[in-house]
Design a protein around this motif. Structure first.
Motif: not given
Length: 318
Positions: A46-69
């Motif tokens: 479940v965590t992986i599914v939510f995380t992959i979704y965040r990686l797809v929709v957020v910008e790579k330069e944001t904190d969200d992308f870093t923590f999702a990774l």
């Protein structure tokens, strides 16, 4: 005699001996262990599914992308800890999974509460799922780990000294894996924290991860075959990483209040990951000394049922 029971190779209804050593068969898992594995894998997926979704929709330069990774990377390690920890009865790998699970839970709650501008329905769903599954998962993990010990008995028998030495090898092995896990996280944070990275540092980081993996493998294989010169090389190389980690932590700290720094949260996280990595390195160094002192005391012969003069190492221990 009790300490000689089932120390041979092959398989029975409880264990099977393969390339990585004596391992529990899936059919031998008790109901609470099966439930722990099921809930853990479900939680991680479940965590992986939510995380992959965040990686797809957020910008790579944001904190969200870093923590999702970071969440995705650590989820992969957690899957290993769950499966390997149960089948090999590695208590400390289950504890490592529990620590990782608590970090994910705290992150999901804190990120939704304090990052008001970035709140989304996906983050809310992720936080709710984490709050529901994580406490149950932690309880099941603790219950499962508390019952471990029978595989250890089947490997080295009833000797408390042998059991203690075997436990030290499992602690050392778990620390090596956890060190690699934290190292990967540290490198991701360093690459994303915003301070200027020159070509020398880029090369250092590019070489650092393969070096860390090779360093961990060197310690692991040295322990398995009980070669003192290999452990000596491993101990010497252990001093290399802390020097760069301290240098990078100081550099990040000195740039924390620069006006052009766009990601203080990632910078603080990088410092925290570096501090954790240093602590893990200290424990690895301590366990290295303990493992080294246990060489030649009969553990490898007991594990492999070898004659004392055979030179094969502790191949089925870790």
């Amino acid at each position: 005699m009790a300490d000689e029971e089932d120390t041979g190779t092959g398989s029975d209804n409880y264990t099977i001996t393969n390339l990585i050593g004596k391992t529990r068969q899936v059919s031998s898992l008790e109901k609470k262990e099966r439930l722990y594995v099921f809930v853990s894998i479900l939680n991680i997926l479940v965590t992986i599914v939510f995380t992959i979704y965040r990686l797809v929709v957020v910008e790579k330069e944001t904190d969200d992308f870093t923590f999702a990774l970071l969440l995705l990377i650590n989820a992969v390690f957690c899957i290993f800890y769950v499966i390997h920890g149960v089948l090999r009865e590695r208590q400390f790998e289950v504890y490592a999974f529990m620590c990782g699970l608590m970090v994910v839970l705290v992150y999901c709650i804190a990120e939704y509460i304090f990052n008001k501008d970035g709140r989304t329905s996906v983050k809310l769903a992720r936080m709710i799922v984490a709050c529901v599954l994580a406490p149950v998962n932690l309880f099941l993990a603790w219950k499962a780990a508390k019952e471990f010990g029978f595989l250890e008995f089947r490997i080295v028998g009833a000797s408390q000294q042998m059991q203690h030495m075997l436990k030290q090898t499992t602690i050392f092995s778990t620390l090596l894996k956890f060190d690699v896990q934290v190292s990967v996280s540290f490198v991701v944070l360093v690459l994303q924290e915003g301070t200027k990275i020159d070509s020398f540092e880029m090369v250092t980081l590019a070489v650092g991860l393969p070096f860390c993996i090779m360093w961990a493998f060197l310690g692991w294989i040295g322990m398995r075959i009980e070669k003192k010169w290999i452990m000596g090389c491993f101990a010497f190389l252990t001093l290399a990483a802390p020097a760069y980690i301290i240098y990078k932590m100081v550099k990040i700290y000195n740039h924390l209040h620069d006006e052009d720094q766009h990601s203080p949260l990632v910078m603080y996280s990088a410092i925290g990951a570096g501090a954790l990595l240093l602590i893990v390195h200290v424990f690895v160094a301590i366990e290295t000394v303990i493992i080294y002192r246990n060489f030649g005391k009969g553990l490898r012969e007991r594990v492999l049922v070898l004659a004392p003069n055979e030179r094969t190492g502790l191949l089925s221990n870790n």
